[in-house]
Scaffold this motif. Structure first.
Motif: not given
Length: 172
Positions: A122-147
């Protein structure tokens, strides 16, 4: 009880003579098409033309006033677990007190069942999806901090991590 009709193996979504109404207002009328497995299809039209209504019908959220929708050989409500649906961007995501990684991980909840913990897969799949959409650098940010666009990418990743047979994206 009669089993649902089976689609040919390459037929994923079939819409026949579909009409959908919101109260007395008709949103779609006489829509028919077939989407085949492995295809990517874009729906283009002006605001208010029924695109979201059509996706809602395919996802089983709107009942047809007339006609049928068959997804993976059954009614949408019968195969809901095999459909991932990413809604249009809303302000709701901005107010959730979760990080981008946690929001994407929520896409795995249906696979976990009650009280089951995340596995390494499950953790691998989450990391894979984050990487696929170039979101790994934003992974620890809260949604309200994102555009708004970054939040929408988080929700697309959430849809991808579900590994559903049908992925519906409404203005991704």
């Amino acid at each position: 009880m009669t089993p649902p009709p089976r689609n040919p193996p390459d037929e994923t979504v079939r819409v026949d003579d579909l009409s959908v109404a919101h109260g007395s207002r008709v949103a779609l009328t006489d829509v028919s098409f077939t989407l085949r497995a492995g295809e990517s299809t874009s729906l283009i039209g002006p605001n208010g033309s029924g695109k979201s209504t059509l996706l809602n019908a395919i996802a089983g959220l709107h009942r047809p006033a007339r006609g049928t929708v068959t997804v993976l050989g059954g009614r949408p409500d019968e195969v809901r677990a095999r459909i991932a649906y990413v809604l249009q961007a809303t302000t709701t995501g901005a107010h959730l007190p979760v990080t981008a990684r946690e929001a994407v991980a929520m896409g795995r909840y249906a696979h976990l069942g009650a009280l089951r913990r995340f596995t390494a897969e499950d953790r691998r799949l989450v990391d894979e999806a984050l990487a696929r959409l170039d979101l790994l650098p934003l992974a620890k940010r809260h949604l309200n901090e994102l555009s708004g666009g970054q939040r929408q990418r988080v929700f697309v990743a959430q849809g991808l991590v579900q590994h559903a047979d049908v992925l519906l994206l409404d203005e991704p």
